[in-house]
Scaffold this motif. Sequence first.
Motif, short mmCIF file in Angstrom:
data_model
loop_
_atom_site.label_atom_id
_atom_site.label_comp_id
_atom_site.label_asym_id
_atom_site.label_seq_id
_atom_site.Cartn_x
_atom_site.Cartn_y
_atom_site.Cartn_z
N PHE A 10 19.33 4.55 11.23
CA PHE A 10 19.19 5.42 12.39
C PHE A 10 20.21 5.10 13.48
N THR B 146 13.15 6.57 5.71
CA THR B 146 11.97 5.76 6.00
C THR B 146 10.79 6.13 5.11
N THR B 147 9.69 5.44 5.33
CA THR B 147 8.53 5.49 4.44
C THR B 147 7.30 5.83 5.27
N THR C 176 3.73 5.44 6.80
CA THR C 176 2.89 4.28 7.05
C THR C 176 1.53 4.79 7.52
N PHE C 177 0.50 4.08 7.16
CA PHE C 177 -0.87 4.55 7.43
C PHE C 177 -1.82 3.37 7.21
N ILE D 274 -4.42 0.89 5.67
CA ILE D 274 -4.53 0.64 4.23
C ILE D 274 -5.76 1.30 3.62
N VAL E 157 12.28 -1.66 3.87
CA VAL E 157 11.10 -0.94 3.41
C VAL E 157 10.81 0.25 4.32
N ASP E 158 11.36 0.23 5.55
CA ASP E 158 11.00 1.24 6.55
C ASP E 158 12.17 1.51 7.50
N SER E 159 13.37 1.17 7.07
CA SER E 159 14.63 1.26 7.83
C SER E 159 14.77 0.14 8.86
N ILE F 247 0.85 -1.19 0.00
CA ILE F 247 0.00 0.00 0.00
C ILE F 247 0.89 1.25 0.00
N ILE F 248 2.03 1.19 0.68
CA ILE F 248 2.90 2.38 0.70
C ILE F 248 3.64 2.56 -0.63
N ALA G 211 -3.73 -6.54 6.65
CA ALA G 211 -3.96 -5.11 6.87
C ALA G 211 -2.70 -4.26 7.00
N MET G 212 -1.52 -4.86 6.83
CA MET G 212 -0.32 -4.03 7.00
C MET G 212 0.01 -3.30 5.69
N PRO G 213 0.35 -2.00 5.80
CA PRO G 213 0.56 -1.20 4.58
C PRO G 213 1.95 -1.37 3.97
N HIS G 214 2.91 -1.90 4.73
CA HIS G 214 4.29 -1.91 4.24
C HIS G 214 4.72 -3.29 3.74
#
Lengths: 361, 361
Positions: B282, A118-119, A121-122, A124, B334-336, A97-98, B91-94
């Motif tokens: 990070f 980073t990206t 996130t929210f 879906i 995807v998100d560090s 979704i991202i 349901a996870m966006p990443h």
Amino acid sequence: MSETKKDAIATQEEELSWFDPLATEGLRVYGFAWFDRDHRYMRFPAASDELVRKVSTNVANLSGHSAGGQVHFRTDSDTVAIMAEIAAPSAMPHMTIIGQGGFDCYAGCDYQDLKFYTTTTFPISARAYQYRFFTGIPGEKLIVINFPLYNKVESVKIGLKPGALLKKPEELPQPGRIVVYGTSITQGGCASRPGLCYTNILSRKLGIEFINLGFSGSAFGEPEIAELVAAVDGARMFILDYEANAGSNGRLYLTLEDFIKIIRRRYPDVPIAVVSRIRCVFAELNPETAGKMRRELKEFQMKTVDSFREKGDKAIYFIDGATLFPDDYHEFTVDSNHPNDIGFYWMAAGLEKEIRKIINI
Amino acid sequence: MSETKKDAIATQEEELSWFDPLATEGLRVYGFAWFDRDHRYMRFPAASDELVRKVSTNVANLSGHSAGGQVHFRTDSDTVAIMAEIAAPSAMPHMTIIGQGGFDCYAGCDYQDLKFYTTTTFPISARAYQYRFFTGIPGEKLIVINFPLYNKVESVKIGLKPGALLKKPEELPQPGRIVVYGTSITQGGCASRPGLCYTNILSRKLGIEFINLGFSGSAFGEPEIAELVAAVDGARMFILDYEANAGSNGRLYLTLEDFIKIIRRRYPDVPIAVVSRIRCVFAELNPETAGKMRRELKEFQMKTVDSFREKGDKAIYFIDGATLFPDDYHEFTVDSNHPNDIGFYWMAAGLEKEIRKIINI
């Protein structure tokens, strides 16, 4: 979440100052070729909206997808946040979704030093969201934020600490633009996040603006679309990567020569690379049907390029897409058609070498 | 879709014969250590359900996620389809919906020849779906289907042409199992499809069964969980990869030594590798805080391994997770935090080398 924590976050967010790329001098938008004139995140010019819709409703809709869009700026804010509204929740199951509807953020001292941070996130199903890319990273830095690949950005704002420096970034290391016309693959399907679309990887590796004109399932090489591709200002190279949409239906045979001629009318000397399709396991499993079709399409593209070269056009090149993946090629897609992140990584690595040779950077 | 086309598909699907791995001799299930006894797609034994739920509700829930599950068989059906029901829409966006709740399919002549064919696709809100992996591929073949990484499989059936051969596959090239205890990363977050979770990549590369005991956000090294990890039969090696969950909260310091001792009581000589965390941008940006914590955690893991070796346990190893990614390490998540497909590809490549050395395969 406790009320106290919620309040704390709300207060934190209120403390940021928000800047709209449409109205902020310091935020420089790349990747939308007509942005300076039209002030919108669309990949074709406003003046051609009606024409494009007549030629292809799909291309008209997809030209609203913000693939390849980027916003660059320098700031000393120790926090960078984003607030965005997209046209609709993303809905494809084989891409995150991202990747479809989110933004990702790179930062560094300068263009040579960019690192993925980073990206967004929210949820879906969200159509609007707000996200802190980072907080507590001191010092002045260059920020590059990549736009969603498979969604339309209705609005976006960048959040910084109040009073923080916000200024235009330095010029990109390389002048001009590389314009890529292609398919869902060009548009970034199925990168896990926007920065891993191959045109975005290449823009970082080569330090040059890319104009992504990938139109999922709809790259049929229509002459009207070719005219718009050729209409991009400041082109330093063109890449035509549309076999995956126009191959099996025969349209590549009908359109490729004219597409090149249309570009040549506007840009007589700018390099054009025709890229054939990446390897696909089903073509290899069916050598007499899908495999045969692939071989013929590749030969056709090679011969078309050769015939231009024979007529004296030495700035036209063929890149064999089948060579871009190493031996384990079948692993590098999500569905045997669309590259996953490994696929894009290899595509970018292979194309980077070819582009460096062709335009000598 | 027109009614005619819908009907045609329905008829096609009706023409397949459906086989349930819970009730079909020819379908061999791998990756669930207690499958033969419990006949369910769960990663911990039924006899311990109550205990696990007392120790950690999260681990209890996540043990229902089918990460690392695989079904293997041989068939000459030119079509292979799947019909599945999952606990809830993902349901996870990443992470892609198909990585979370879908299956992917590999095929080939034998275990050395497996190639990725394709992945289920279905509407993101679907709880039940049906999908043809391929059709029209003749000849006898070995099929390996990987289970969802972040969802619970309520039921699954394999569809083949009626009358087609269906038989048990040959034995895996390597006997025994490699048991991996770890975090969301171990569980496969965020591979684009199940086959790209690092334990699944390694199972293909090494030709050995992997038991994936990754529990997203919940790998705290509790002794009761360690007992269950040690209770897996036929272990040929253990990998402990849980710094990412148990590092910053101090639990790794409290549990690692006991975890190893618990494994040693059941398996005195089987190799154990402790793997520290992959690189994170990070941590590198904050060398005095997050970076310092990482260095200390790594040293602790090295020292723990050393102290066992000094006491005569020569089958215990430390693998520096920070060395698994090459220079562009920051690109490979995807998100560090969670590897994307490139990240898993590098993790698998690095771990493959180490495992081959350690167990000499």
